[in-house]
Design an enzyme around this catalytic site. Structure first.
Site, short mmCIF file in Angstrom:
data_model
loop_
_atom_site.label_atom_id
_atom_site.label_comp_id
_atom_site.label_asym_id
_atom_site.label_seq_id
_atom_site.Cartn_x
_atom_site.Cartn_y
_atom_site.Cartn_z
N CYS A 206 -7.48 18.51 32.99
CA CYS A 206 -6.94 18.36 31.63
C CYS A 206 -7.28 16.99 31.07
CB CYS A 206 -5.41 18.48 31.61
SG CYS A 206 -4.73 19.76 32.65
N ASP A 207 -7.16 15.93 31.88
CA ASP A 207 -7.21 14.57 31.34
C ASP A 207 -8.46 13.79 31.74
OD1 ASP A 207 -4.71 15.06 30.29
OD2 ASP A 207 -3.67 14.31 32.06
N CYS B 103 -3.25 16.11 36.31
CA CYS B 103 -4.21 17.19 36.08
C CYS B 103 -5.57 16.60 35.69
CB CYS B 103 -3.68 18.10 34.97
SG CYS B 103 -4.83 19.42 34.57
#
Ligand code: NAP
Length: 309
Positions: free
Chosen positions: A141-142, A138
């Site tokens: 997200c990261d 992701c």
């Protein structure tokens, strides 16, 4: 188990589930949405920019999901955060299903399965060992952990290209590793990607191994055309090699294809009476947010037909 009998329970709160929910409530059905996560949105949540959902050019996946949720809340859709563990067919003269969850069980006449899909694994050595330590599925997200670093994205579809474009705005350098010499992603995404100077596409290549002891330190790649091997120093590897349907909760209740997608046509009716499939979980040629939402509406139309006969 509660005594309440629902007309329809919708499992999953991605675009298909939310589309179904608003149609169900507006149709006056006794309906609710079950999702294991309290944050609705499904896969869209990890999309940094959605450019092809009508009326919302360039919106972030998070904002679009929030807009879906607000719309559902305004209409009074009922949500339960519960992890569905199984579906039991208790039908007699009328259909009746029990949905077993980690909290309580629910009874319903019909079900719309809108559980979508989750990311596929690459299957390369080092992937599992370094998951969360440089291996990610992701980018939104990261990605922020890799500011000014060099990363690799693996895949050639919409998600891989979106991820590479997103990461190019954060990272020093992004390699896109694709196993063929042609991307599968939408033309508009490809154009965006090709305009970025800090993205290098490595064609016809597969990741043989993700390297590193405690954190990702690099990847070993293999060129399928000339059999050449190379090692790239990267601090992060973002894997975007497709999706697998989330049908584990169904056992053998409905017919699926060899990949596990539920077989259902535009009406979303499955091989079992009273069970409908909407969105990415359904076998179909085009998996987009807009087609998932449309499935949700079609599924409710079919539920109404079913309950009225
Ligand atoms: P996808 O379209 O299936 O693409 C997967 C990519 O990974 C392909 O390029 C594939 O290569 C490659 N791949 C698969 N297995 C591999 C392996 N073992 N090693 C290396 N490469 C591998 O998947 P996706 O990009 O995750 O998208 C999933 C679905 O969501 C698609 O239908 C997509 O259109 C949709 N989507 C929609 C939106 C939107 O509506 N805005 C946004 C994002 C995604 P090949 O090309 O060689 O097969």
């Amino acid at each position: 188990m509660g005594n309440e009998m629902y007309d329809v329970l919708i499992i999953g709160s991605g675009p298909a589930g939310m589309g179904a929910a608003i149609y169900a409530v507006r149709a006056g059905l006794k309906a609710a949405v079950l999702d294991r996560s309290p944050v609705s949105g499904g896969q869209v949540l990890s999309t940094y920019e959605v450019d092809n959902y009508l009326g919302f050019p360039g919106i972030s996946g998070g904002d679009l999901s929030e807009a879906f949720r607000q719309h559902a809340d305004v209409l009074g859709v009922q949500f339960f955060t519960a992890d569905v563990q199984g579906v039991e067919d208790c039908s007699g003269e009328q259909t009746r299903y029990i949905i077993h969850t980690d909290k309580v069980d629910f009874q319903t006449r019909t079900i719309i399965i809108a559980t979508g899909a989750s990311h596929s694994l690459l299957g390369a050595p080092g992937e599992r060992e370094l998951a969360g330590m440089g291996v990610s599925y992701c980018a939104t997200c990261d990605g922020a952990f890799y500011r000014k670093s060099t990363v690799a994205v693996v895949g050639g579809g919409d998600v891989a290209v979106e991820d590479a474009v997103f990461l190019a705005g954060i990272c020093e350098k992004v390699y896109l590793i694709h196993r063929r010499n042609q991307l599968r992603a939408a033309e508009s995404l490809q154009r965006k990607l090709l305009s970025l100077e800090n993205v290098e596409i490595i064609w016809d290549s597969e990741v043989e191994e993700i390297l590193g002891s405690e954190m990702v330190e690099g990847i070993r790649i293999h060129n399928k055309k000339n059999s050449g091997k190379d090692t790239l120093d990267v601090e992060g590897v973002f894997i975007a090699v497709g999706i697998v349907p989330d049908t584990s909760l169904l056992n053998d209740l409905v017919e699926m294809d060899e990949k596990g997608y539920i077989i259902a046509d535009e009406s979303c009716a499955t091989s079992r009476k009273g069970i409908f499939a909407a969105g990415d979980i359904r076998k179909k040629p085009m998996r987009q947010i807009i087609t998932a939402v449309a499935d949700g509406a079609n599924a409710v139309h079919s539920v109404q037909d079913f309950l009225n006969h």
